[in-house]
Design a protein around this motif. Sequence first.
Motif, PDB file in Angstrom:
ATOM      1  N   ALA A 115       0.825  -1.213   0.000  1.00 10.13           N
ATOM      2  CA  ALA A 115       0.000   0.000   0.000  1.00 10.13           C
ATOM      3  C   ALA A 115       0.857   1.261   0.000  1.00 10.13           C
ATOM      4  CB  ALA A 115      -0.926  -0.007   1.218  1.00 10.13           C
ATOM      5  N   SER A 116       2.067   1.176   0.588  1.00  9.12           N
ATOM      6  CA  SER A 116       2.943   2.349   0.678  1.00  9.12           C
ATOM      7  C   SER A 116       3.887   2.467  -0.506  1.00  9.12           C
ATOM      8  CB  SER A 116       3.761   2.282   1.975  1.00  9.12           C
ATOM      9  OG  SER A 116       2.920   2.164   3.104  1.00  9.12           O
ATOM     10  N   SER A 117       3.878   1.494  -1.389  1.00  6.76           N
ATOM     11  CA  SER A 117       4.802   1.483  -2.519  1.00  6.76           C
ATOM     12  C   SER A 117       4.401   2.505  -3.576  1.00  6.76           C
ATOM     13  CB  SER A 117       4.852   0.080  -3.138  1.00  6.76           C
ATOM     14  OG  SER A 117       5.575   0.088  -4.348  1.00  6.76           O
ATOM     15  N   GLN A 118       5.290   3.432  -3.890  1.00  7.97           N
ATOM     16  CA  GLN A 118       5.019   4.400  -4.950  1.00  7.97           C
ATOM     17  C   GLN A 118       4.961   3.728  -6.314  1.00  7.97           C
ATOM     18  OE1 GLN A 118       7.818   7.619  -4.717  1.00  7.97           O
ATOM     19  NE2 GLN A 118       7.106   8.307  -2.708  1.00  7.97           N
ATOM     20  N   TRP A 119       5.781   2.709  -6.505  1.00 13.07           N
ATOM     21  CA  TRP A 119       5.759   1.984  -7.781  1.00 13.07           C
ATOM     22  C   TRP A 119       4.405   1.322  -7.990  1.00 13.07           C
ATOM     23  CZ3 TRP A 119       4.871  -3.109  -9.075  1.00 13.07           C
ATOM     24  CH2 TRP A 119       5.169  -3.469 -10.402  1.00 13.07           C
ATOM     25  N   ALA A 120       3.894   0.655  -6.944  1.00 13.98           N
ATOM     26  CA  ALA A 120       2.582   0.011  -7.054  1.00 13.98           C
ATOM     27  C   ALA A 120       1.495   1.050  -7.286  1.00 13.98           C
ATOM     28  CB  ALA A 120       2.288  -0.794  -5.787  1.00 13.98           C
ATOM     29  N   ASP A 121       1.633   2.218  -6.653  1.00 15.40           N
ATOM     30  CA  ASP A 121       0.648   3.283  -6.827  1.00 15.40           C
ATOM     31  C   ASP A 121       0.645   3.796  -8.263  1.00 15.40           C
ATOM     32  OD1 ASP A 121      -1.287   5.187  -5.891  1.00 15.40           O
ATOM     33  OD2 ASP A 121       0.271   6.704  -5.977  1.00 15.40           O
ATOM     34  N   ARG A 122       1.837   3.964  -8.857  1.00 16.73           N
ATOM     35  CA  ARG A 122       1.917   4.434 -10.246  1.00 16.73           C
ATOM     36  C   ARG A 122       1.316   3.425 -11.205  1.00 16.73           C
ATOM     37  NH1 ARG A 122       7.129   6.120  -8.578  1.00 16.73           N
ATOM     38  NH2 ARG A 122       8.029   4.226  -9.490  1.00 16.73           N
ATOM     39  N   GLN A 123       1.619   2.151 -10.996  1.00 18.28           N
ATOM     40  CA  GLN A 123       1.081   1.119 -11.883  1.00 18.28           C
ATOM     41  C   GLN A 123      -0.441   1.033 -11.780  1.00 18.28           C
ATOM     42  OE1 GLN A 123       3.056  -0.417 -14.099  1.00 18.28           O
ATOM     43  NE2 GLN A 123       4.711   0.820 -13.247  1.00 18.28           N
ATOM     44  N   LEU A 124      -0.941   1.094 -10.555  1.00 23.97           N
ATOM     45  CA  LEU A 124      -2.378   1.024 -10.359  1.00 23.97           C
ATOM     46  C   LEU A 124      -3.056   2.260 -10.929  1.00 23.97           C
ATOM     47  CD1 LEU A 124      -4.859  -0.356  -9.141  1.00 23.97           C
ATOM     48  CD2 LEU A 124      -4.353   0.796  -6.976  1.00 23.97           C
ATOM     49  N   SER A 125      -2.459   3.428 -10.715  1.00 21.71           N
ATOM     50  CA  SER A 125      -3.039   4.665 -11.242  1.00 21.71           C
ATOM     51  C   SER A 125      -3.130   4.621 -12.755  1.00 21.71           C
ATOM     52  CB  SER A 125      -2.194   5.867 -10.796  1.00 21.71           C
ATOM     53  OG  SER A 125      -2.197   5.996  -9.392  1.00 21.71           O
ATOM     54  N   ARG A 126      -2.081   4.110 -13.408  1.00 17.64           N
ATOM     55  CA  ARG A 126      -2.076   4.032 -14.869  1.00 17.64           C
ATOM     56  C   ARG A 126      -3.213   3.113 -15.362  1.00 17.64           C
ATOM     57  NH1 ARG A 126       2.718   2.398 -15.338  1.00 17.64           N
ATOM     58  NH2 ARG A 126       3.658   4.471 -15.460  1.00 17.64           N
ATOM     59  N   TYR A 127      -3.379   1.989 -14.674  1.00 19.47           N
ATOM     60  CA  TYR A 127      -4.408   1.033 -15.093  1.00 19.47           C
ATOM     61  C   TYR A 127      -5.810   1.586 -14.839  1.00 19.47           C
ATOM     62  CZ  TYR A 127      -7.011  -3.347 -15.463  1.00 19.47           C
ATOM     63  OH  TYR A 127      -7.914  -4.323 -15.819  1.00 19.47           O
ATOM     64  N   VAL A 128      -6.017   2.195 -13.671  1.00 22.26           N
ATOM     65  CA  VAL A 128      -7.322   2.755 -13.332  1.00 22.26           C
ATOM     66  C   VAL A 128      -7.667   3.910 -14.270  1.00 22.26           C
ATOM     67  CG1 VAL A 128      -8.633   3.966 -11.546  1.00 22.26           C
ATOM     68  CG2 VAL A 128      -7.215   2.011 -10.935  1.00 22.26           C
ATOM     69  N   ASN A 129      -6.684   4.752 -14.578  1.00 19.71           N
ATOM     70  CA  ASN A 129      -6.920   5.856 -15.509  1.00 19.71           C
ATOM     71  C   ASN A 129      -7.384   5.345 -16.867  1.00 19.71           C
ATOM     72  OD1 ASN A 129      -6.248   7.868 -13.699  1.00 19.71           O
ATOM     73  ND2 ASN A 129      -4.084   7.882 -14.276  1.00 19.71           N
ATOM     74  N   LEU A 132     -10.993   4.230 -16.460  1.00 19.84           N
ATOM     75  CA  LEU A 132     -11.896   5.369 -16.311  1.00 19.84           C
ATOM     76  C   LEU A 132     -12.127   6.081 -17.640  1.00 19.84           C
ATOM     77  CD1 LEU A 132     -10.650   6.916 -12.930  1.00 19.84           C
ATOM     78  CD2 LEU A 132     -12.780   5.677 -13.331  1.00 19.84           C
ATOM     79  N   SER A 133     -11.054   6.233 -18.404  1.00 20.70           N
ATOM     80  CA  SER A 133     -11.181   6.926 -19.683  1.00 20.70           C
ATOM     81  C   SER A 133     -11.954   6.097 -20.699  1.00 20.70           C
ATOM     82  CB  SER A 133      -9.795   7.252 -20.245  1.00 20.70           C
ATOM     83  OG  SER A 133      -9.056   6.066 -20.487  1.00 20.70           O
ATOM     84  N   ARG A 134     -11.925   4.779 -20.547  1.00 19.64           N
ATOM     85  CA  ARG A 134     -12.583   3.908 -21.525  1.00 19.64           C
ATOM     86  C   ARG A 134     -14.041   3.626 -21.186  1.00 19.64           C
ATOM     87  NH1 ARG A 134     -10.153  -1.816 -23.865  1.00 19.64           N
ATOM     88  NH2 ARG A 134     -11.856  -2.235 -25.331  1.00 19.64           N
ATOM     89  N   TYR A 135     -14.333   3.480 -19.880  1.00 17.36           N
ATOM     90  CA  TYR A 135     -15.662   3.014 -19.506  1.00 17.36           C
ATOM     91  C   TYR A 135     -16.500   4.042 -18.738  1.00 17.36           C
ATOM     92  CZ  TYR A 135     -13.753  -1.535 -20.759  1.00 17.36           C
ATOM     93  OH  TYR A 135     -13.179  -2.579 -21.429  1.00 17.36           O
ATOM     94  N   THR A 136     -15.961   5.237 -18.457  1.00 20.39           N
ATOM     95  CA  THR A 136     -16.737   6.248 -17.741  1.00 20.39           C
ATOM     96  C   THR A 136     -16.657   7.577 -18.481  1.00 20.39           C
ATOM     97  OG1 THR A 136     -14.968   7.147 -16.332  1.00 20.39           O
ATOM     98  CG2 THR A 136     -16.042   5.119 -15.601  1.00 20.39           C
ATOM     99  N   ASP A 137     -17.454   8.538 -17.994  1.00 15.36           N
ATOM    100  CA  ASP A 137     -17.487   9.873 -18.581  1.00 15.36           C
ATOM    101  C   ASP A 137     -16.625  10.856 -17.796  1.00 15.36           C
ATOM    102  OD1 ASP A 137     -19.262   9.061 -20.549  1.00 15.36           O
ATOM    103  OD2 ASP A 137     -21.017   9.462 -19.284  1.00 15.36           O
ATOM    104  N   LEU A 138     -15.854  10.365 -16.820  1.00 16.55           N
ATOM    105  CA  LEU A 138     -15.000  11.256 -16.039  1.00 16.55           C
ATOM    106  C   LEU A 138     -13.924  11.858 -16.934  1.00 16.55           C
ATOM    107  CD1 LEU A 138     -14.422   9.260 -12.739  1.00 16.55           C
ATOM    108  CD2 LEU A 138     -15.770  11.331 -13.027  1.00 16.55           C
ATOM    109  N   ALA A 139     -13.655  13.136 -16.714  1.00 13.69           N
ATOM    110  CA  ALA A 139     -12.578  13.795 -17.458  1.00 13.69           C
ATOM    111  C   ALA A 139     -11.257  13.410 -16.821  1.00 13.69           C
ATOM    112  CB  ALA A 139     -12.770  15.314 -17.428  1.00 13.69           C
ATOM    113  N   VAL A 140     -10.607  12.410 -17.378  1.00 11.36           N
ATOM    114  CA  VAL A 140      -9.385  11.882 -16.779  1.00 11.36           C
ATOM    115  C   VAL A 140      -8.202  12.780 -17.117  1.00 11.36           C
ATOM    116  CG1 VAL A 140      -7.827   9.918 -16.689  1.00 11.36           C
ATOM    117  CG2 VAL A 140     -10.279   9.545 -16.905  1.00 11.36           C
ATOM    118  N   ARG A 141      -7.609  13.357 -16.083  1.00 14.09           N
ATOM    119  CA  ARG A 141      -6.431  14.197 -16.237  1.00 14.09           C
ATOM    120  C   ARG A 141      -5.458  13.883 -15.120  1.00 14.09           C
ATOM    121  NH1 ARG A 141      -8.848  14.774 -20.166  1.00 14.09           N
ATOM    122  NH2 ARG A 141      -9.411  16.665 -21.316  1.00 14.09           N
ATOM    123  N   ASP A 142      -4.175  13.860 -15.431  1.00 14.88           N
ATOM    124  CA  ASP A 142      -3.161  13.655 -14.413  1.00 14.88           C
ATOM    125  C   ASP A 142      -2.802  15.014 -13.838  1.00 14.88           C
ATOM    126  OD1 ASP A 142      -1.137  12.887 -12.793  1.00 14.88           O
ATOM    127  OD2 ASP A 142       0.113  11.970 -14.342  1.00 14.88           O
TER     128      ASP A 142
END
Length: 259
Positions: A115-129, A132-142
């Motif tokens: 949970a504290s790993s920045q690498w895991a956070d980056r990988q998860l963020s990339r996948y979730v983004n 979100l961009s493919r299946y939702t209407d949220l305006a995905v921005r980093d």
Amino acid sequence: MISIISLLIVVFLSILITRIATIALTHTGMTREAAKFQARSAFSGAGFTTSESEKVVNHPVRRKIVQLLILLGNAGIIVAVSSLILTFVSEGEGLGLGVKVVLLVSGMVLLWGIASSQWADRQLSRYVNHLLSRYTDLAVRDYDSLLHLAGEYRLAELAIQHADWLNDKRLAETQLRSEGLNVLGIKRDNGQYIGNPEGDTLLGDGDTLIVYGRIDAIEALDRRRRGEAGDVEHNKLVQQQNAVLREERRTDTPPDESA
């Protein structure tokens, strides 16, 4: 052993769900720290009655995210408590109490590390983004990368109170730009929002400023109180900002004009 594994799976899923919700909330315009707090509060059911939660329940998309978190959180807590009880009352697994404690603590430490790993956070963020961009209407921005929030710059909300230095001042009078701070918006106590406010905008008790700038300058402004001492601190921050600007100009490498 099965009960321990079940408990660790529940904890892992809880971490994963709140992390995904944090990312989703940041795409609705919330700062990352505020989104993280609200996601954890909604999932655990603790602290979600704070005044900051109004920014969530008054927003239709955030409200849907939080409703799902509360539902999943209630189910997760029940399962987690049940698994924890079974871990220590079950006698058919052949494991002593000490072994169970060691396994449970080791598993928790491993999950905390993930949970504290920045690498895991980056990988998860990339996948979730991507999802979100493919299946939702949220305006995905980093927004973190866009505003360089990973360094010494931050986007923050400052609530003005009666004794604060900002109270009862025009925005131009504060000269916050000279301190390296940019006011992007103002939320009035009555819910009105002023985007990109002009210099003659009057700041008052109960207003909330959306400010972008260096961390130390934001924190100094948040602590500053009205009076002569506040004016002296303002002048000191202006001098520090001038030094920062001089250093930035010295190290700036402009594009080749002949190109």
